[in-house]
Design an enzyme around this catalytic site. Sequence first.
Site, PDB file in Angstrom:
ATOM      1  N   GLU A  42      11.358  54.008  23.498  1.00 35.83           N
ATOM      2  CA  GLU A  42      12.771  54.246  23.840  1.00 35.83           C
ATOM      3  C   GLU A  42      13.343  52.882  24.217  1.00 35.83           C
ATOM      4  OE1 GLU A  42      13.495  57.075  27.067  1.00 35.83           O
ATOM      5  OE2 GLU A  42      15.308  55.957  27.599  1.00 35.83           O
ATOM      6  N   ARG A  46      20.371  49.106  28.160  1.00 32.13           N
ATOM      7  CA  ARG A  46      20.600  48.314  29.368  1.00 32.13           C
ATOM      8  C   ARG A  46      20.673  46.839  29.022  1.00 32.13           C
ATOM      9  NH1 ARG A  46      16.594  51.386  33.454  1.00 32.13           N
ATOM     10  NH2 ARG A  46      17.188  53.327  32.470  1.00 32.13           N
ATOM     11  N   LYS A 130      15.487  65.362  29.362  1.00 34.15           N
ATOM     12  CA  LYS A 130      14.903  64.301  30.175  1.00 34.15           C
ATOM     13  C   LYS A 130      15.111  64.721  31.634  1.00 34.15           C
ATOM     14  CE  LYS A 130      15.528  59.460  31.468  1.00 34.15           C
ATOM     15  NZ  LYS A 130      15.829  58.113  31.018  1.00 34.15           N
TER      16      LYS A 130
HETATM   17  C1  3PG Z   1      14.639  55.295  32.728  1.00 32.36           C
HETATM   18  O1  3PG Z   1      15.705  54.845  32.448  1.00 32.36           O
HETATM   19  O2  3PG Z   1      14.209  56.251  32.081  1.00 32.36           O
HETATM   20  C2  3PG Z   1      13.918  54.798  33.903  1.00 32.36           C
HETATM   21  O3  3PG Z   1      14.513  53.679  34.452  1.00 32.36           O
HETATM   22  C3  3PG Z   1      12.475  54.555  33.771  1.00 32.36           C
HETATM   23  O4  3PG Z   1      12.023  54.701  35.055  1.00 32.36           O
HETATM   24  P1  3PG Z   1      10.814  53.853  35.626  1.00 32.36           P
HETATM   25  O5  3PG Z   1      11.213  52.413  35.455  1.00 32.36           O
HETATM   26  O6  3PG Z   1      10.680  54.267  37.060  1.00 32.36           O
HETATM   27  O7  3PG Z   1       9.600  54.194  34.807  1.00 32.36           O
END
Ligand code: 3PG
Length: 214
Positions: A42, A46, A130
């Site tokens: 994924e 960002r 999700k």
């Molecule tokens: C996301 O956007 O799905 C999360 O930021 C991932 O979360 P994590 O960095 O705590 O694994």
Amino acid sequence: MNAMNEAISKIGIVPVIKLSNPERDAVPLAKALCAGGVPVAEITFRAAGADRAIRLIREAVPDMIVGAGTVTAKEQIDAALAAGGQFLVTPGFDGELVAYAQEKGLPIYPGCTTPTDYHAALKFGLEVLKFFPAEQSGGLAKIKAMSAPFPQFKVMPTGGVSLKNLAEYAASPVVAACGGSYMVTAELIEGQRWEEITELCKRSRAIVEEARRG
Ligand code: 3PG
């Protein structure tokens, strides 16, 4: 479950990736994930250039499943689709984006954690949501509580998932796959530590398999 849900659920892990240098890192990272038995990524919006990263991976590693994450606008859906993206993930529930993705034929996993979110998701015939941010929203206890009134959904818990709690999530029949960045942190990617990433993926896969066997 539809084909994409089946494929992701079979792998059981979805690395959530922020790439600051797609030209340098996208393809070696994708190969490292595949070598670890996790042929799915994924790529989040960002960082600018997420669509470039998706395109690079799709061209170089065609067997991998590549989606776009942190999608918050229709333009990003267009960009992901043009780049060959195969699924979308949104941080929250936005009915307009879900409808647009469905119109374009792209599987979408909207972030849902409340009964209101799940209600909204029902209207779109979604099978997998999700569950984000998983740990901060109540973790497995909340996922189980939500599945009582909404047994039709499976979830992809993401946010705070790590090697420490992966087994607990993966053992739940409500969990289709677990998302996380712990195997693709900025440090690992910036340091081009591909072998460590492969190792983390292998360990994650082993944990999921064992948890599912019970
Ligand atoms: C996301 O956007 O799905 C999360 O930021 C991932 O979360 P994590 O960095 O705590 O694994």
